[in-house]
Design a protein around this motif. Structure first.
Motif, mmCIF file in Angstrom:
data_model
loop_
_atom_site.group_PDB
_atom_site.id
_atom_site.type_symbol
_atom_site.label_atom_id
_atom_site.label_comp_id
_atom_site.label_asym_id
_atom_site.label_seq_id
_atom_site.Cartn_x
_atom_site.Cartn_y
_atom_site.Cartn_z
ATOM 1 N N ALA A 10 39.678 59.029 36.983
ATOM 2 C CA ALA A 10 38.663 58.025 37.535
ATOM 3 C C ALA A 10 38.774 56.686 36.757
ATOM 4 C CB ALA A 10 37.257 58.605 37.214
ATOM 5 N N THR A 11 39.468 56.746 35.591
ATOM 6 C CA THR A 11 39.340 55.306 34.938
ATOM 7 C C THR A 11 40.636 54.624 35.510
ATOM 8 O OG1 THR A 11 38.472 56.446 32.712
ATOM 9 C CG2 THR A 11 39.868 54.412 32.629
ATOM 10 N N ILE A 12 41.544 55.475 35.889
ATOM 11 C CA ILE A 12 42.701 54.908 36.448
ATOM 12 C C ILE A 12 42.192 54.248 37.812
ATOM 13 C CG2 ILE A 12 45.069 55.129 37.422
ATOM 14 C CD1 ILE A 12 45.546 57.305 35.346
ATOM 15 N N ILE A 13 41.367 54.757 38.657
ATOM 16 C CA ILE A 13 41.135 54.024 39.784
ATOM 17 C C ILE A 13 40.232 52.883 39.536
ATOM 18 C CG2 ILE A 13 39.527 54.666 41.919
ATOM 19 C CD1 ILE A 13 40.783 57.685 41.748
ATOM 20 N N GLN A 14 39.482 53.117 38.730
ATOM 21 C CA GLN A 14 38.668 51.924 38.087
ATOM 22 C C GLN A 14 39.486 50.837 37.830
ATOM 23 O OE1 GLN A 14 36.237 53.950 35.311
ATOM 24 N NE2 GLN A 14 34.318 53.136 36.310
ATOM 25 N N VAL A 15 40.406 51.036 37.240
ATOM 26 C CA VAL A 15 41.398 49.648 36.592
ATOM 27 C C VAL A 15 42.238 49.339 37.912
ATOM 28 C CG1 VAL A 15 43.503 49.491 35.429
ATOM 29 C CG2 VAL A 15 41.477 50.751 34.316
ATOM 30 N N LEU A 16 42.403 49.942 38.830
ATOM 31 C CA LEU A 16 43.209 49.776 40.249
ATOM 32 C C LEU A 16 42.310 48.868 40.856
ATOM 33 C CD1 LEU A 16 45.277 52.822 40.980
ATOM 34 C CD2 LEU A 16 46.050 50.588 40.017
ATOM 35 N N PHE A 17 41.003 49.229 40.831
ATOM 36 C CA PHE A 17 39.976 48.438 41.698
ATOM 37 C C PHE A 17 39.705 46.985 41.037
ATOM 38 C CE2 PHE A 17 38.292 52.234 43.904
ATOM 39 C CZ PHE A 17 38.045 51.559 45.028
ATOM 40 N N VAL A 18 39.947 47.145 39.758
ATOM 41 C CA VAL A 18 39.599 45.761 39.101
ATOM 42 C C VAL A 18 40.996 44.857 39.285
ATOM 43 C CG1 VAL A 18 39.450 44.437 36.833
ATOM 44 C CG2 VAL A 18 38.044 46.524 37.413
ATOM 45 N N ILE A 19 42.275 45.424 39.341
ATOM 46 C CA ILE A 19 43.217 44.679 39.472
ATOM 47 C C ILE A 19 43.307 44.210 41.110
ATOM 48 C CG2 ILE A 19 45.820 44.885 39.663
ATOM 49 C CD1 ILE A 19 45.721 46.714 37.379
ATOM 50 N N SER A 20 42.825 45.185 41.802
ATOM 51 C CA SER A 20 42.553 44.702 43.305
ATOM 52 C C SER A 20 41.919 43.437 43.482
ATOM 53 C CB SER A 20 42.346 45.744 44.381
ATOM 54 O OG SER A 20 41.088 46.092 44.047
ATOM 55 N N ALA A 21 40.975 43.366 42.816
ATOM 56 C CA ALA A 21 39.848 42.437 42.867
ATOM 57 C C ALA A 21 40.416 41.041 42.322
ATOM 58 C CB ALA A 21 38.617 42.610 41.945
ATOM 59 N N PHE A 22 41.116 41.125 41.210
ATOM 60 C CA PHE A 22 41.886 39.918 40.883
ATOM 61 C C PHE A 22 43.026 39.358 41.821
ATOM 62 C CE2 PHE A 22 39.813 41.043 36.807
ATOM 63 C CZ PHE A 22 38.976 39.849 36.865
ATOM 64 N N ALA A 23 43.601 40.359 42.246
ATOM 65 C CA ALA A 23 44.989 40.236 43.347
ATOM 66 C C ALA A 23 44.233 39.821 44.676
ATOM 67 C CB ALA A 23 45.518 41.604 43.992
ATOM 68 N N LEU A 24 42.986 39.887 45.113
ATOM 69 C CA LEU A 24 42.324 39.423 46.239
ATOM 70 C C LEU A 24 42.106 37.971 45.921
ATOM 71 C CD1 LEU A 24 39.711 42.077 47.532
ATOM 72 C CD2 LEU A 24 41.758 41.043 48.758
ATOM 73 N N GLN A 25 41.696 37.572 44.961
ATOM 74 C CA GLN A 25 41.446 36.033 44.315
ATOM 75 C C GLN A 25 42.759 35.420 44.260
ATOM 76 O OE1 GLN A 25 38.760 34.370 44.585
ATOM 77 N NE2 GLN A 25 40.051 32.650 43.573
ATOM 78 N N PHE A 26 43.743 35.795 43.763
ATOM 79 C CA PHE A 26 44.996 35.255 43.566
ATOM 80 C C PHE A 26 45.555 35.061 44.802
ATOM 81 C CE2 PHE A 26 49.634 35.370 43.744
ATOM 82 C CZ PHE A 26 49.825 34.314 42.634
ATOM 83 N N LEU A 27 45.575 36.098 45.908
ATOM 84 C CA LEU A 27 46.154 35.796 47.415
ATOM 85 C C LEU A 27 44.932 34.651 48.149
ATOM 86 C CD1 LEU A 27 46.830 39.205 48.436
ATOM 87 C CD2 LEU A 27 48.306 37.644 47.753
ATOM 88 N N SER A 28 43.636 34.678 47.686
ATOM 89 C CA SER A 28 42.897 33.665 48.547
ATOM 90 C C SER A 28 43.301 32.286 48.014
ATOM 91 C CB SER A 28 41.601 33.968 48.081
ATOM 92 O OG SER A 28 41.233 33.708 46.841
#
Length: 147
Positions: A10-28
């Motif tokens: 669950a902690t690994i999935i949470q970290v992946l979610f946070v990384i994906s949020a910052f990746a979305l902002q970078f891609l935007s």
């Protein structure tokens, strides 16, 4: 053993979610198609939902959870029975994540971040997952201390 594996996953999935949020902002910022997608869906979301009210409601709910987390933290701190370092860590992480989430909601807006609504949703999912994880761990401690 299963509890430990599920909490780590669950902690690994949470970290992946946070990384994906910052990746979305970078891609935007870098990709025009992603930028257009966010502009279109931000307008669409704002016409369907009352986003300022939803942001305020989520902030209020998270604030209530933070207050309850502080109460539980002090209860665990005073209690000799439930003095568990991992539970303390989960309570502190829940408190800190809540404060950071409210700061994010208040400091940024759709104008400053194109992926603001997506990032807010992702951070809310991470926060709720942390709340569920802390609640389950509390139930496991309470169940194991009875016997």
């Amino acid at each position: 053993m299963i509890k430990k594996i599920s909490f780590i996953s669950a902690t690994i999935i949470q970290v992946l979610f946070v990384i994906s949020a910052f990746a979305l902002q970078f891609l935007s910022k870098k990709k025009m198609g992603v930028m257009r997608h966010f502009v279109y869906y931000n307008k669409k979301i704002e016409t369907i939902y009352n986003m300022p009210f939803l942001i305020n409601a989520v902030s209020f709910i998270v604030l209530i959870i933070i207050i309850l987390t502080a109460i539980v933290f002090f209860y665990f701190l005073k209690s000799k029975i439930y003095n568990n370092k991992y539970m303390m860590f989960l309570n502190i992480s829940l408190f800190v994540l809540g404060i950071l989430f409210i700061i994010f909601l208040r400091m940024f807006s759709r104008e400053s971040l194109l992926a603001y609504y997506y990032m807010a949703l992702i951070f809310f999912i991470v926060y709720i997952a942390e709340l569920i994880k802390t609640s389950f761990y509390y139930l496991f401690i309470k169940k194991s201390k009875k016997y």
